[in-house]
Design an enzyme around this catalytic site. Structure first.
Site, mmCIF file in Angstrom:
data_model
loop_
_atom_site.group_PDB
_atom_site.id
_atom_site.type_symbol
_atom_site.label_atom_id
_atom_site.label_comp_id
_atom_site.label_asym_id
_atom_site.label_seq_id
_atom_site.Cartn_x
_atom_site.Cartn_y
_atom_site.Cartn_z
ATOM 1 N N TYR A 31 0.811 -1.209 0.000
ATOM 2 C CA TYR A 31 0.000 0.000 0.000
ATOM 3 C C TYR A 31 0.853 1.272 0.000
ATOM 4 O O TYR A 31 0.315 2.375 -0.137
ATOM 5 C CB TYR A 31 -0.937 0.018 1.210
ATOM 6 N N LYS A 57 3.471 -13.707 6.245
ATOM 7 C CA LYS A 57 3.820 -14.724 5.252
ATOM 8 C C LYS A 57 5.334 -14.855 5.214
ATOM 9 O O LYS A 57 5.973 -14.885 4.160
ATOM 10 C CB LYS A 57 3.259 -14.320 3.879
ATOM 11 N N ASP A 86 -2.038 -17.590 5.411
ATOM 12 C CA ASP A 86 -3.020 -18.495 4.824
ATOM 13 C C ASP A 86 -3.596 -19.446 5.861
ATOM 14 O O ASP A 86 -4.792 -19.748 5.851
ATOM 15 C CB ASP A 86 -2.418 -19.250 3.633
ATOM 16 N N ASP A 118 -5.840 -6.231 5.506
ATOM 17 C CA ASP A 118 -6.998 -5.971 4.663
ATOM 18 C C ASP A 118 -7.785 -7.260 4.438
ATOM 19 O O ASP A 118 -9.004 -7.325 4.622
ATOM 20 C CB ASP A 118 -6.529 -5.376 3.338
#
Length: 418
Positions: free
Chosen positions: A157, A227, A281, A305
């Site tokens: 972002y 991640k 995930d 988000d």
């Protein structure tokens, strides 16, 4: 304090801020409000009335200061984000806004992101909890009671990217391949390239806010969602810096998950917040399978988000999902949903998300009694099945109300509860 085309209310006092003691809030604060675009013009005025009613019911008074951004600013200033608005938000510190739409070619990627950057509102906080009576796609939505802390200024972002076919993207490609030696990572032909910055500074100030919130609100855990198994030097670093911050600044109040099992056999002491981490995930599926195991999540921007929207789906959707942007001594509440322009001006959109964003505002300035009135009144109203169209069509025996009627009945319930 003077502005170009707006005047602050004659009545009321400013909220001030001291680095040691925090916000200093009078009983009659001036609070800026941006109605926003699309349905913002429908939901913001009625949300304003509900928050005023809660303040008055607890012996206080909010003096609203109307500011402009998006479409209303273009009409008044011929620009999307005038300096009047930015300066007033800085001057008055605590504010609320409806949804904003960024027109194509308007100069900003997002007006919402632009406001966060200009005010250094580095945390996007999204509480997710179930309200009785709201239709949900899961069997036990009441298990969801989670607060997401999403970093607001970095990650993808940050907007550092280059368009395919430009000289700039070819320069970046040459640098990555020739100078840095990553010659097999970028496909031939047209390609867009972006840079994903995650810093120690940005990470630690976000995690600090998340841990402070957990301590102050008796939450059991803070989970770092990343991640890092793939992006080791950005999201992996986010994880490592998060643990480092907890150990450096909160050694007496926090323990990590290894210590939890090695020394406490998995049963955390009441005076400790467990700091743990999960791969993004995996966390998405654990939102569904082990919902009640998680209290506070701290995440880089993009993960935040995704995760906050997925959590919102479990409690009935973004129509009731509140949010807020927080910096050091500055605060801007906003709903998670967008501006839905096709429903604008019809007095039909659900104002609950903006009203509940106002609840976060009331909590932030220390008016917990007023915030509780808002929460209880909204929940009672939804449970009565007299709701706006989006909920009415999902509730058996529901009765459809206009947004203004719905808000008026919430105000009546505030008066009854007070």
């Amino acid at each position: 304090m003077s502005y170009d085309q707006i005047d602050a209310p004659a009545e009321g006092e400013k909220i001030t801020y001291d680095e040691e003691s925090g916000l200093e809030v009078p009983d009659n604060p001036i609070i800026p409000i941006i109605y926003g675009d699309g349905i913002g013009k429908d939901v913001a005025p009625v949300a304003q009335d509900v928050l005023s009613a809660a303040a008055e019911a607890t012996g206080r008074d909010i003096n609203w200061f109307r500011l402009y951004a998006g479409e209303s600013a273009r009409e008044k200033y011929d620009e999307n984000l005038p300096e009047d608005t930015v300066q007033a938000l800085k001057d008055y510190r605590v504010s609320i806004k409806g949804p904003l739409t960024t027109p194509v070619g308007a100069g900003f990627r997002s007006l919402n992101v632009a406001l966060r950057k200009k005010l250094d509102l580095y945390t996007n906080m999204r509480p997710t909890y179930y309200l009785d009576g709201v239709p949900s796609p899961v069997s036990d939505p009441e298990e969801m009671d989670m607060v997401n802390f999403r970093e607001n200024t970095e990650d993808v972002y940050a907007g550092i990217e280059w368009e395919a076919g430009t000289d700039e993207v070819e320069q970046v490609r040459d640098f990555v391949e020739d100078e840095m030696g990553f010659d097999s990572t970028i496909h031939d032909g047209s390609v867009g390239i972006g840079v994903k910055p995650i810093s120690e500074f940005g990470t630690k100030r976000l995690v600090r806010q998340a841990i402070e919130y957990a301590i102050e609100n008796d939450r059991d855990s803070v989970t770092l969602v990343h991640k890092g198994n793939i992006m080791k030097f950005t999201e992996g670093a986010f994880r490592d810096w998060g643990y480092e911050l907890a150990e450096e600044e909160f050694p007496e109040q926090t323990i990590d998950e290894d210590t939890l099992w090695e020394e406490y056999d998995g049963e955390a002491p009441e005076d400790k917040v467990v700091v743990k981490d999960r791969i993004a995930d995996n966390m998405l599926q654990q939102l569904l399978t082990r919902t009640s195991n998680y209290d506070v999540l701290a995440m880089p921007n993009l993960n935040g988000d995704y995760l906050s929207d997925a959590a919102g789906a479990q409690i009935g959707g973004l129509g009731i999902a509140p949010g807020a942007n927080i910096g050091d001594g500055r605060f801007l509440a906003e709903p998670v949903h967008g501006s839905a322009p096709k429903h604008a001006g019809k007095d039909k959109a659900n104002p609950s998300a903006l009203i509940l964003s106002g609840k976060i505002l009331l909590e932030h300035i220390g008016w917990q009694d007023a915030a509780d009135l808002v929460h209880d009144a909204v929940e009672q109203q939804i449970s009565s099945k007299r709701v706006t169209y989006d909920l009415e069509r999902q509730v058996e025996g529901g009765e459809k109300l206009a947004a203004s009627e719905y808000a008026e009945e919430i105000i009546d319930r505030i008066h009854e509860l007070a």
